[in-house]
Design a protein around this motif. Sequence first.
Motif, PDB file in Angstrom:
ATOM      1  N   LEU A   1     -23.938 -58.562  -3.238  1.00  0.00           N
ATOM      2  CA  LEU A   1     -24.206 -57.175  -3.627  1.00  0.00           C
ATOM      3  C   LEU A   1     -24.964 -56.389  -2.554  1.00  0.00           C
ATOM      4  O   LEU A   1     -24.696 -55.197  -2.347  1.00  0.00           O
ATOM      5  N   ALA A   2     -25.920 -57.038  -1.887  1.00  0.00           N
ATOM      6  CA  ALA A   2     -26.848 -56.313  -1.006  1.00  0.00           C
ATOM      7  C   ALA A   2     -26.166 -55.435   0.034  1.00  0.00           C
ATOM      8  O   ALA A   2     -26.557 -54.265   0.209  1.00  0.00           O
ATOM      9  N   PRO A   3     -25.140 -55.894   0.753  1.00  0.00           N
ATOM     10  CA  PRO A   3     -24.523 -55.028   1.768  1.00  0.00           C
ATOM     11  C   PRO A   3     -23.507 -54.036   1.195  1.00  0.00           C
ATOM     12  O   PRO A   3     -22.964 -53.221   1.932  1.00  0.00           O
ATOM     13  N   ARG A   4     -23.259 -54.095  -0.104  1.00  0.00           N
ATOM     14  CA  ARG A   4     -22.169 -53.295  -0.673  1.00  0.00           C
ATOM     15  C   ARG A   4     -22.632 -52.209  -1.638  1.00  0.00           C
ATOM     16  O   ARG A   4     -21.829 -51.372  -2.057  1.00  0.00           O
ATOM     17  N   VAL A   5     -23.887 -52.241  -2.060  1.00  0.00           N
ATOM     18  CA  VAL A   5     -24.410 -51.215  -2.964  1.00  0.00           C
ATOM     19  C   VAL A   5     -25.696 -50.635  -2.368  1.00  0.00           C
ATOM     20  O   VAL A   5     -26.321 -51.236  -1.486  1.00  0.00           O
TER      21      VAL A   5
ATOM     22  N   LEU B   1     -28.569 -58.316 -12.127  1.00  0.00           N
ATOM     23  CA  LEU B   1     -27.622 -58.433 -11.025  1.00  0.00           C
ATOM     24  C   LEU B   1     -26.186 -58.516 -11.548  1.00  0.00           C
ATOM     25  O   LEU B   1     -25.259 -57.909 -10.989  1.00  0.00           O
ATOM     26  N   GLY B   2     -25.990 -59.274 -12.634  1.00  0.00           N
ATOM     27  CA  GLY B   2     -24.663 -59.357 -13.232  1.00  0.00           C
ATOM     28  C   GLY B   2     -24.202 -58.020 -13.789  1.00  0.00           C
ATOM     29  O   GLY B   2     -23.020 -57.650 -13.655  1.00  0.00           O
ATOM     30  N   ALA B   3     -25.123 -57.273 -14.401  1.00  0.00           N
ATOM     31  CA  ALA B   3     -24.780 -55.954 -14.931  1.00  0.00           C
ATOM     32  C   ALA B   3     -24.422 -54.991 -13.796  1.00  0.00           C
ATOM     33  O   ALA B   3     -23.496 -54.173 -13.922  1.00  0.00           O
ATOM     34  N   LEU B   4     -25.145 -55.080 -12.690  1.00  0.00           N
ATOM     35  CA  LEU B   4     -24.848 -54.232 -11.537  1.00  0.00           C
ATOM     36  C   LEU B   4     -23.465 -54.569 -10.968  1.00  0.00           C
ATOM     37  O   LEU B   4     -22.707 -53.671 -10.569  1.00  0.00           O
ATOM     38  N   LEU B   5     -23.140 -55.838 -10.939  1.00  0.00           N
ATOM     39  CA  LEU B   5     -21.822 -56.255 -10.458  1.00  0.00           C
ATOM     40  C   LEU B   5     -20.719 -55.620 -11.302  1.00  0.00           C
ATOM     41  O   LEU B   5     -19.729 -55.093 -10.772  1.00  0.00           O
ATOM     42  N   ASP B   6     -20.884 -55.646 -12.613  1.00  0.00           N
ATOM     43  CA  ASP B   6     -19.884 -55.044 -13.499  1.00  0.00           C
ATOM     44  C   ASP B   6     -19.833 -53.526 -13.340  1.00  0.00           C
ATOM     45  O   ASP B   6     -18.748 -52.927 -13.311  1.00  0.00           O
ATOM     46  N   ALA B   7     -21.001 -52.909 -13.227  1.00  0.00           N
ATOM     47  CA  ALA B   7     -21.052 -51.454 -13.136  1.00  0.00           C
ATOM     48  C   ALA B   7     -20.427 -50.931 -11.847  1.00  0.00           C
ATOM     49  O   ALA B   7     -19.891 -49.814 -11.811  1.00  0.00           O
ATOM     50  N   GLN B   8     -20.474 -51.730 -10.801  1.00  0.00           N
ATOM     51  CA  GLN B   8     -19.962 -51.304  -9.502  1.00  0.00           C
ATOM     52  C   GLN B   8     -18.587 -51.894  -9.178  1.00  0.00           C
ATOM     53  O   GLN B   8     -18.119 -51.797  -8.039  1.00  0.00           O
ATOM     54  N   ALA B   9     -17.923 -52.474 -10.182  1.00  0.00           N
ATOM     55  CA  ALA B   9     -16.657 -53.175  -9.943  1.00  0.00           C
ATOM     56  C   ALA B   9     -15.601 -52.315  -9.247  1.00  0.00           C
ATOM     57  O   ALA B   9     -14.951 -52.785  -8.299  1.00  0.00           O
ATOM     58  N   PRO B  10     -15.392 -51.047  -9.648  1.00  0.00           N
ATOM     59  CA  PRO B  10     -14.372 -50.246  -8.945  1.00  0.00           C
ATOM     60  C   PRO B  10     -14.672 -50.087  -7.455  1.00  0.00           C
ATOM     61  O   PRO B  10     -13.785 -50.225  -6.610  1.00  0.00           O
ATOM     62  N   HIS B  11     -15.934 -49.807  -7.141  1.00  0.00           N
ATOM     63  CA  HIS B  11     -16.334 -49.671  -5.741  1.00  0.00           C
ATOM     64  C   HIS B  11     -16.194 -50.989  -4.999  1.00  0.00           C
ATOM     65  O   HIS B  11     -15.704 -51.032  -3.863  1.00  0.00           O
ATOM     66  N   LEU B  12     -16.609 -52.087  -5.645  1.00  0.00           N
ATOM     67  CA  LEU B  12     -16.569 -53.389  -4.993  1.00  0.00           C
ATOM     68  C   LEU B  12     -15.136 -53.832  -4.731  1.00  0.00           C
ATOM     69  O   LEU B  12     -14.850 -54.469  -3.712  1.00  0.00           O
ATOM     70  N   LEU B  13     -14.231 -53.511  -5.632  1.00  0.00           N
ATOM     71  CA  LEU B  13     -12.827 -53.835  -5.418  1.00  0.00           C
ATOM     72  C   LEU B  13     -12.258 -53.087  -4.226  1.00  0.00           C
ATOM     73  O   LEU B  13     -11.446 -53.615  -3.467  1.00  0.00           O
ATOM     74  N   ALA B  14     -12.687 -51.839  -4.063  1.00  0.00           N
ATOM     75  CA  ALA B  14     -12.206 -51.045  -2.929  1.00  0.00           C
ATOM     76  C   ALA B  14     -12.807 -51.532  -1.613  1.00  0.00           C
ATOM     77  O   ALA B  14     -12.183 -51.424  -0.555  1.00  0.00           O
ATOM     78  N   ALA B  15     -14.032 -52.093  -1.690  1.00  0.00           N
ATOM     79  CA  ALA B  15     -14.737 -52.498  -0.474  1.00  0.00           C
ATOM     80  C   ALA B  15     -14.402 -53.923  -0.033  1.00  0.00           C
ATOM     81  O   ALA B  15     -14.597 -54.274   1.131  1.00  0.00           O
ATOM     82  N   ALA B  16     -13.922 -54.736  -0.955  1.00  0.00           N
ATOM     83  CA  ALA B  16     -13.617 -56.136  -0.629  1.00  0.00           C
ATOM     84  C   ALA B  16     -12.452 -56.594  -1.494  1.00  0.00           C
ATOM     85  O   ALA B  16     -11.894 -55.820  -2.259  1.00  0.00           O
TER      86      ALA B  16
ATOM     87  N   ALA C   1     -18.010 -63.627  -6.890  1.00  0.00           N
ATOM     88  CA  ALA C   1     -19.334 -63.103  -7.237  1.00  0.00           C
ATOM     89  C   ALA C   1     -19.579 -63.202  -8.741  1.00  0.00           C
ATOM     90  O   ALA C   1     -20.693 -63.499  -9.184  1.00  0.00           O
ATOM     91  N   ARG C   2     -18.544 -62.962  -9.533  1.00  0.00           N
ATOM     92  CA  ARG C   2     -18.699 -63.105 -10.983  1.00  0.00           C
ATOM     93  C   ARG C   2     -18.982 -64.557 -11.353  1.00  0.00           C
ATOM     94  O   ARG C   2     -19.759 -64.833 -12.283  1.00  0.00           O
ATOM     95  N   LEU C   3     -18.368 -65.491 -10.630  1.00  0.00           N
ATOM     96  CA  LEU C   3     -18.673 -66.907 -10.844  1.00  0.00           C
ATOM     97  C   LEU C   3     -20.138 -67.188 -10.522  1.00  0.00           C
ATOM     98  O   LEU C   3     -20.821 -67.909 -11.267  1.00  0.00           O
ATOM     99  N   TYR C   4     -20.636 -66.621  -9.433  1.00  0.00           N
ATOM    100  CA  TYR C   4     -22.055 -66.789  -9.107  1.00  0.00           C
ATOM    101  C   TYR C   4     -22.931 -66.281 -10.261  1.00  0.00           C
ATOM    102  O   TYR C   4     -23.913 -66.929 -10.648  1.00  0.00           O
ATOM    103  N   GLY C   5     -22.572 -65.113 -10.793  1.00  0.00           N
ATOM    104  CA  GLY C   5     -23.364 -64.534 -11.872  1.00  0.00           C
ATOM    105  C   GLY C   5     -23.345 -65.393 -13.124  1.00  0.00           C
ATOM    106  O   GLY C   5     -24.398 -65.640 -13.740  1.00  0.00           O
ATOM    107  N   ARG C   6     -22.152 -65.858 -13.528  1.00  0.00           N
ATOM    108  CA  ARG C   6     -22.053 -66.726 -14.707  1.00  0.00           C
ATOM    109  C   ARG C   6     -22.859 -68.004 -14.520  1.00  0.00           C
ATOM    110  O   ARG C   6     -23.539 -68.472 -15.438  1.00  0.00           O
ATOM    111  N   THR C   7     -22.772 -68.568 -13.318  1.00  0.00           N
ATOM    112  CA  THR C   7     -23.433 -69.837 -13.056  1.00  0.00           C
ATOM    113  C   THR C   7     -24.954 -69.671 -13.046  1.00  0.00           C
ATOM    114  O   THR C   7     -25.679 -70.501 -13.616  1.00  0.00           O
ATOM    115  N   ALA C   8     -25.427 -68.615 -12.420  1.00  0.00           N
ATOM    116  CA  ALA C   8     -26.875 -68.379 -12.384  1.00  0.00           C
ATOM    117  C   ALA C   8     -27.427 -68.181 -13.796  1.00  0.00           C
ATOM    118  O   ALA C   8     -28.444 -68.785 -14.177  1.00  0.00           O
TER     119      ALA C   8
END
Length: 405
Positions: free
Chosen positions: A154-158, A209-224, A232-239
């Motif tokens: 998340l850090a370099p993308r939001v 962090l997991g909520a931020l990942l979901d909230a920024q999903a459209p942007h994150l899909l465009a960026a990566a 990243a969602r796997l990281y969130g579920r696992t943590a």
Amino acid sequence: MATDIKDMAHALDASAVMGLLPARPRLLALGEPTHGEDTLLDLRNGLFRQLVEQEGYRTIAIESDCMRGLVVDEHVTSGTGSLDEVMEHGFSHGWGAFAANRELVRWMRAYNVRADNDGRPASERLRFAGFDGPLEISGAESPRQALTALHGYLAPRVDADMLPCTAETLDRLLGSDDRWTDPAAMTDPSQSVGQSAEAGELRVLADDLGALLDAQAPHLLAAASRDALDRARLYGRTATGLLRYHHWMADGSPARMTRLVGVRDQMMAHNLLAVAARGPALVHAHNSHLQREKSTMRMGGTPLEWWSAGALVSARLGDEYGFVATALGTIRHRGVDTPPPDTLEGLLYALPEDRCLIDAPRLATALAGTRPAPRVSPWFGYAPLDPAHLADSDGIAFVKDVPQS
């Protein structure tokens, strides 16, 4: 009755399995009643090949650490790492030492490369997933790897202002990994850090962090890539799952072990639903993790009951979840000899085939009023099928004799 059962026996292959199901499932689960037998792993490999070649399946998910499984997936899709390295670092529970698992990884990589060395399109490549948490019977991993990987994605993308914490804050709260992995915590809740103030803060941060990942999903899909977002969602579920597991490791109530085994299967279920979202997959694990009925076991003399990953996934997917349980006749090198004729395994052992597939609901109907006796295993590592829940499976894969690997 033997004649009736013989009429229900099919060749044990993909087409016969599909013939038992109302539709092609997104998750086809193949259970096993014991671990560590190459005969059962070879059976799984053969079924997966047929599903790939005949039914368009592209993923296999096994009862292994989901984080380590990323190493295997990278290898089979892009060739990262040598086969020896992947077998050493890509599996948990000692699975990397089994020849059948090595052959599975080798075949998947060869399939993806193709004979012309051109490589298959991404949509046609085989994928690998571990769907267990980073857990062992003796304890659980530190949440460090999953949490820091999620933050690092998340850090370099939001915008920095959107992050709930810095990497340094996570490092401070996590402290030494030895605190999290202390084996004494499994038997002594007071030795666990799972309900410390730092662990409480980490649970909130993992959720944010997991909520931020979901909230920024459209942007994150465009960026990566979508694969990067899914990882990243796997990281969130696992943590989140690990922090919950550690929380209950620190619990001193009588419900402690029930909570722990339930959290583990919840983690498995969440990973399986993510696999299902990617397309049809074969799932392989112990019957107790994949069955639709409640799972039971005794631990330290205490009876435990919980809903398995299969039961949780089946409740979500309905007919898109299929379950074939495996039953065995003998494992003589483990002291499991010919089953008594009045047991379910004994009835199946009387069939002439060394391997066959049985329509489980049809067999349950045929046995109504004459339920077989439960088989008692002389070895703790083998769990016979419960004849009371025969109809909860779509099929039974029966293997008459399991020779020593």
